[in-house]
Design a protein around this motif. Structure first.
Motif, PDB file in Angstrom:
ATOM      1  N   LYS A  38       9.009  11.856  48.069  1.00 32.43           N
ATOM      2  CA  LYS A  38       9.797  12.054  49.283  1.00 32.43           C
ATOM      3  C   LYS A  38       8.919  12.587  50.422  1.00 32.43           C
ATOM      4  N   GLY A  39       7.730  12.026  50.505  1.00 27.11           N
ATOM      5  CA  GLY A  39       6.845  12.332  51.625  1.00 27.11           C
ATOM      6  C   GLY A  39       5.905  13.500  51.409  1.00 27.11           C
ATOM      7  N   GLU A  40       6.181  14.306  50.355  1.00 27.08           N
ATOM      8  CA  GLU A  40       5.339  15.486  50.166  1.00 27.08           C
ATOM      9  C   GLU A  40       4.431  15.343  48.961  1.00 27.08           C
ATOM     10  N   ARG A  41       3.209  15.831  49.126  1.00 26.75           N
ATOM     11  CA  ARG A  41       2.278  15.791  48.013  1.00 26.75           C
ATOM     12  C   ARG A  41       2.768  16.720  46.903  1.00 26.75           C
ATOM     13  N   VAL A  42       2.804  16.229  45.662  1.00 28.85           N
ATOM     14  CA  VAL A  42       3.228  17.091  44.564  1.00 28.85           C
ATOM     15  C   VAL A  42       2.178  17.094  43.449  1.00 28.85           C
ATOM     16  N   VAL A  43       2.044  18.221  42.807  1.00 25.04           N
ATOM     17  CA  VAL A  43       1.264  18.320  41.575  1.00 25.04           C
ATOM     18  C   VAL A  43       2.264  18.704  40.500  1.00 25.04           C
ATOM     19  N   LEU A  44       2.521  17.787  39.588  1.00 25.57           N
ATOM     20  CA  LEU A  44       3.574  17.998  38.590  1.00 25.57           C
ATOM     21  C   LEU A  44       3.004  18.742  37.396  1.00 25.57           C
ATOM     22  N   ASP A  45       3.505  19.942  37.178  1.00 25.71           N
ATOM     23  CA  ASP A  45       2.957  20.781  36.117  1.00 25.71           C
ATOM     24  C   ASP A  45       3.406  20.333  34.738  1.00 25.71           C
ATOM     25  N   ASN A  46       4.640  19.851  34.631  1.00 27.12           N
ATOM     26  CA  ASN A  46       5.192  19.473  33.329  1.00 27.12           C
ATOM     27  C   ASN A  46       6.455  18.643  33.557  1.00 27.12           C
ATOM     28  N   PRO A  47       6.998  18.049  32.493  1.00 29.16           N
ATOM     29  CA  PRO A  47       8.180  17.186  32.673  1.00 29.16           C
ATOM     30  C   PRO A  47       9.379  17.931  33.259  1.00 29.16           C
ATOM     31  N   ARG A  48       9.519  19.198  32.944  1.00 35.30           N
ATOM     32  CA  ARG A  48      10.640  19.956  33.482  1.00 35.30           C
ATOM     33  C   ARG A  48      10.557  20.031  35.015  1.00 35.30           C
ATOM     34  N   HIS A  49       9.342  20.264  35.494  1.00 34.79           N
ATOM     35  CA  HIS A  49       9.117  20.320  36.941  1.00 34.79           C
ATOM     36  C   HIS A  49       9.512  18.982  37.581  1.00 34.79           C
ATOM     37  N   ALA A  50       9.093  17.879  36.952  1.00 34.54           N
ATOM     38  CA  ALA A  50       9.454  16.555  37.494  1.00 34.54           C
ATOM     39  C   ALA A  50      10.970  16.383  37.532  1.00 34.54           C
TER      40      ALA A  50
ATOM     41  N   GLU B  64      13.244  18.692  37.707  1.00 34.12           N
ATOM     42  CA  GLU B  64      13.844  19.579  38.708  1.00 34.12           C
ATOM     43  C   GLU B  64      13.829  18.965  40.102  1.00 34.12           C
ATOM     44  N   ILE B  65      12.814  18.150  40.392  1.00 37.70           N
ATOM     45  CA  ILE B  65      12.773  17.560  41.735  1.00 37.70           C
ATOM     46  C   ILE B  65      13.405  16.167  41.767  1.00 37.70           C
ATOM     47  N   GLY B  66      13.994  15.733  40.655  1.00 37.57           N
ATOM     48  CA  GLY B  66      14.762  14.486  40.693  1.00 37.57           C
ATOM     49  C   GLY B  66      14.090  13.283  40.067  1.00 37.57           C
ATOM     50  N   ILE B  67      12.996  13.511  39.334  1.00 43.44           N
ATOM     51  CA  ILE B  67      12.333  12.408  38.626  1.00 43.44           C
ATOM     52  C   ILE B  67      12.754  12.479  37.159  1.00 43.44           C
TER      53      ILE B  67
END
Ligand SMILES: Nc1ncnc2c1ncn2[C@@H]1O[C@H](COP(=O)(O)OP(=O)(O)OP(=O)(O)O)[C@@H](O)[C@H]1O
Ligand SMILES: [Mg+2]
Length: 260
Positions: free
Chosen positions: A78-90, A92-95
């Motif tokens: 959604k336009g912002e750079r992300v560093v995904l720490d783990n599947p839970r983090h993904a 949480e942001i809708g992935i």
């Protein structure tokens, strides 16, 4: 959040891609599982990921679902750079990702599976306990909203009693309940009979109309041509090409997969 809210269409207001990956690379020892792969996927779009065994498809989705860190490259969500720490983090942001084994808990019913790891609780006589009526009601609503046909009595049985297609539907329903904006599916139709394959493809098309962005891995070219807006082909970790189904055919996609 009610199921109705959760399954409401995502606004199509921001026009940029939901996901944009640039030059993603991932190596395992000497194996270049991904080499500078770039692509994007928009709301309401189905991107099919094709490639031979070992081409890097699962590695790619694992880097966008927080399982692997890419060695190089950038993921913008959604336009912002992300560093995904783990599947839970993904998540949480809708992935949301549906892996081939689905990760349903066989011994639990549909409602418990929708809430797996995120169960609602209620207080009874001062004690905190699982809110089973809520889980059942939500399971019912989610399945109804997605027009998934599971008999009421089956909702209260362990999901191991459901067919492969119904189980797939529960996994999709769960992802939608939790507000997936990007849904990733690794071989969702591989283990299914023909009528169930059709049902899952219908579900994918329905999610498209709700503006969910979908990445769909398949070895089945018929499925790929049926549901995708674009086809990205990987070959030995490299992006071999990207085509719209209307401007290509099975032969060309196979050529891209095997090279030469
Ligand atoms: N955890 C890992 N450790 C070491 N090598 C790996 C790992 N995961 C994948 N690989 C290697 O990376 C390459 C890409 O594998 P990947 O699983 O992404 O392929 P795939 O396109 O999903 O194949 P398939 O269609 O068979 O599922 C392969 O050579 C594989 O052996
Ligand atoms: Mg794979």
């Amino acid at each position: 959040m009610t199921a109705t809210e959760a399954t409401a269409a995502h606004p199509a207001t921001d026009e940029g891609p939901v996901l944009r990956c640039t030059d993603l690379s991932k190596r395992f020892g000497g194996v270049h599982a991904l080499e500078k792969v770039s692509f994007e996927v928009r709301r309401g779009e189905v991107l099919a990921l094709a490639g031979d065994n070992g081409a890097g498809k699962s590695t790619l989705i694992k880097t966008i679902s927080g399982v692997h860190r890419p060695d190089e490259g950038e993921i913008r969500y959604k336009g912002e750079r992300v560093v995904l720490d783990n599947p839970r983090h993904a998540r949480e942001i809708g992935i949301e990702t549906i892996y081939q084994d689905l990760a349903l808990a066989d011994n639990l019913d549909v409602g418990a599976n929708v809430f797996l790891g995120r169960e609602p609780t209620t207080r009874l006589f001062g004690l905190e306990r699982l809110d089973r009526p809520k889980m059942r009601a939500v399971a019912h609503d989610v399945l109804e909203t997605l027009d998934i046909d599971i008999p009421e009595r089956k909702l209260h049985e362990p999901v191991r009693n459901l067919s492969g297609g119904q189980r797939q539907a529960v996994a999709i329903g769960r992802a939608i309940y939790w507000n997936a904006e990007l849904l990733i599916m690794d071989e969702p139709t591989a283990a299914l009979g023909v009528p169930e394959q059709r049902k899952v493809k219908e579900l994918i098309l329905r999610l498209k109309t709700q503006n969910v962005a979908i990445i769909f891995i398949s070895h089945n070219l018929v499925d790929i041509f049926d549901v995708s807006d674009r086809i990205m082909v990987l070959r030995r970790g490299i992006k071999a090409g990207e085509r719209r189904p209307s401007e290509t055919d099975h032969n060309e996609v196979v050529r891209l997969m095997i090279g030469g």
